[in-house]
Write a protein that holds these residues in place. Sequence first.
Motif, short mmCIF file in Angstrom:
data_model
loop_
_atom_site.label_atom_id
_atom_site.label_comp_id
_atom_site.label_asym_id
_atom_site.label_seq_id
_atom_site.Cartn_x
_atom_site.Cartn_y
_atom_site.Cartn_z
N PHE A 42 -3.61 -4.57 -1.16
CA PHE A 42 -4.68 -3.78 -0.55
C PHE A 42 -4.55 -2.33 -0.99
CE2 PHE A 42 -1.07 -3.56 2.23
CZ PHE A 42 -1.07 -2.27 2.75
N PRO B 70 0.39 -3.31 9.81
CA PRO B 70 -0.99 -3.58 10.26
C PRO B 70 -1.06 -4.82 11.15
CG PRO B 70 -0.91 -3.14 7.90
CD PRO B 70 0.50 -3.28 8.34
N TRP C 226 -2.27 0.88 15.19
CA TRP C 226 -3.26 0.36 14.25
C TRP C 226 -4.49 -0.14 15.03
CZ3 TRP C 226 -3.00 0.44 8.98
CH2 TRP C 226 -1.76 0.68 8.39
N ALA D 18 -5.97 1.09 5.63
CA ALA D 18 -5.60 -0.09 4.85
C ALA D 18 -6.88 -0.87 4.56
CB ALA D 18 -4.60 -0.94 5.62
N SER E 206 6.28 -1.16 8.01
CA SER E 206 5.87 -0.03 7.18
C SER E 206 6.98 1.02 7.23
CB SER E 206 4.56 0.57 7.69
OG SER E 206 3.54 -0.40 7.76
N VAL F 195 3.45 0.64 3.01
CA VAL F 195 2.94 -0.27 4.04
C VAL F 195 2.80 -1.67 3.47
CG1 VAL F 195 1.01 -0.77 5.60
CG2 VAL F 195 1.72 1.60 5.21
N GLY G 91 0.84 -1.19 0.00
CA GLY G 91 0.00 0.00 0.00
C GLY G 91 0.88 1.25 0.00
N ARG H 211 -1.04 -8.04 5.36
CA ARG H 211 -1.85 -8.04 4.14
C ARG H 211 -1.03 -7.52 2.97
NH1 ARG H 211 -6.91 -5.10 5.49
NH2 ARG H 211 -6.46 -5.74 7.63
N LEU I 39 -4.29 1.64 0.17
CA LEU I 39 -3.93 2.51 1.28
C LEU I 39 -4.27 3.94 0.92
CD1 LEU I 39 -2.42 2.40 4.08
CD2 LEU I 39 -0.40 3.19 2.83
#
Length: 449
Positions: free
Chosen positions: A237, A230, A271, A248, A214, A200, A189, A234, A239
């Motif tokens: 995705f 996160p 998060w 996210a 990240s 990320v 992301g 993942r 962001l």
Amino acid sequence: SRLLDMDTVKVRVGDRLFTDRMVECHQEEIHVRNLKAQGFIIIMLAVASGERPILNGKEILEAIECAAFFQAEPLARHLQDLLNSDNCLLMYQASATYGLLELRESSAQFIRNMYHDLQEDLKKLPQELIEHVESLVPSGFVAVGSHSTCSVDELPLATTRTVRYLDEDDEEWKVLTALPVEASTSLAGLTVLDNRLYVVGGVHGVDKIPVNASFCYDVVTNTWSLLPGPRQPRYNFTLIGIEGCLYAIGGESGRTTMSSVEIYNVPTKEWSFAAPLPRPVAGVACTKAMSRIFVCLWKPMETNEIYEYIPNQDVWVLVSTLLKHQSYGHCMAAHRDNLYVIRNGPQDDFLRCLMDCYNITTGQWTSIPRHYGNSKGALFTAAVRGDSVFTLNRTMTLEYAIVGNMWKPCKQMKGFPRNGSLNILSLFTHLYLAPSLPDILSFAEHKRG
């Protein structure tokens, strides 16, 4: 509050307007003179209740006056969302006069970004306002190719893992900085928030092992910092950043598509999970308009659904539905209060994209006439600055001018010098040379330490 006449507003005192140390808080009501009632009753209270009215020039002046008098931050933020080439000079001068500093800076930056188009009209403003605009750095574009993490054995390749910026004078992409060796931009992301670039998650290796860390790049100090990843690792995705938070959205984990959404609070560096999407989705089309987050979800075979995330309720709300046979919304771009849904052409023709525009103020859809060339996925990287859209692929960088609802090609530059998927984002690019390889190694050693 209630309307007395056009020059007097009667305010029933509440704890949101005055502190307990002010004499007004001990009065049941006060009379505010020389403040237009329309700015208070019709505009400020409407924005405070969640409405997002589009304002003309006179209404903008009254809203700025009211926002300054009451220090109404929601109204000031709404005015920033309304900035366009028709009202930016008015907002700039009025916000400077009334002391709305954030609106003043946003207006000045908007003017700086469209300096060539607004240069003649800018000359009509006071000299100190002109000089302030000309002292600013115009926001430019950065682009990142698809890179996996870099192992010790691959360090000689680290110098090819770069973030590049668009030099619009030379019309080519130049190196801005190098990625940290442990950062991945493959299925990661990427977004910009408060003039910082965030990378990320992502994956490394053919087995798509998620990257848990990240990274944040500060363009002013030319430094990278490490951030937590996160809670749910993942990749693939979306962001997006807004009002001090990163979102996210969806993605994959262990080759399973997810509907979960996480929010990263930048000040607290934490998060937390938010309301999930209505259904699992990877690589969802997403954009922000008028300080609001929108996603486009697809249901086979012809349904594209626009959802909005409502932060104070933590819910996703269905906004509108677009029915187009066998058509999938691959990308969304926002300009003012318009959402542009870019979708494949007839018979899954990805080289000729179609476009539809949804206005979030009127709730109306407009089909944009003609096809748009999508050579090698260029349209799927659309990024907006001012009244222009920039698209990018390895072959070319193409700028479109937004005229009405139409996108009209106006300038072509060199493409991004790398194969694979690309991301393009807007950033105030102070131009630095990329860090040397020893600098990159130093970052890696610091992280391990």
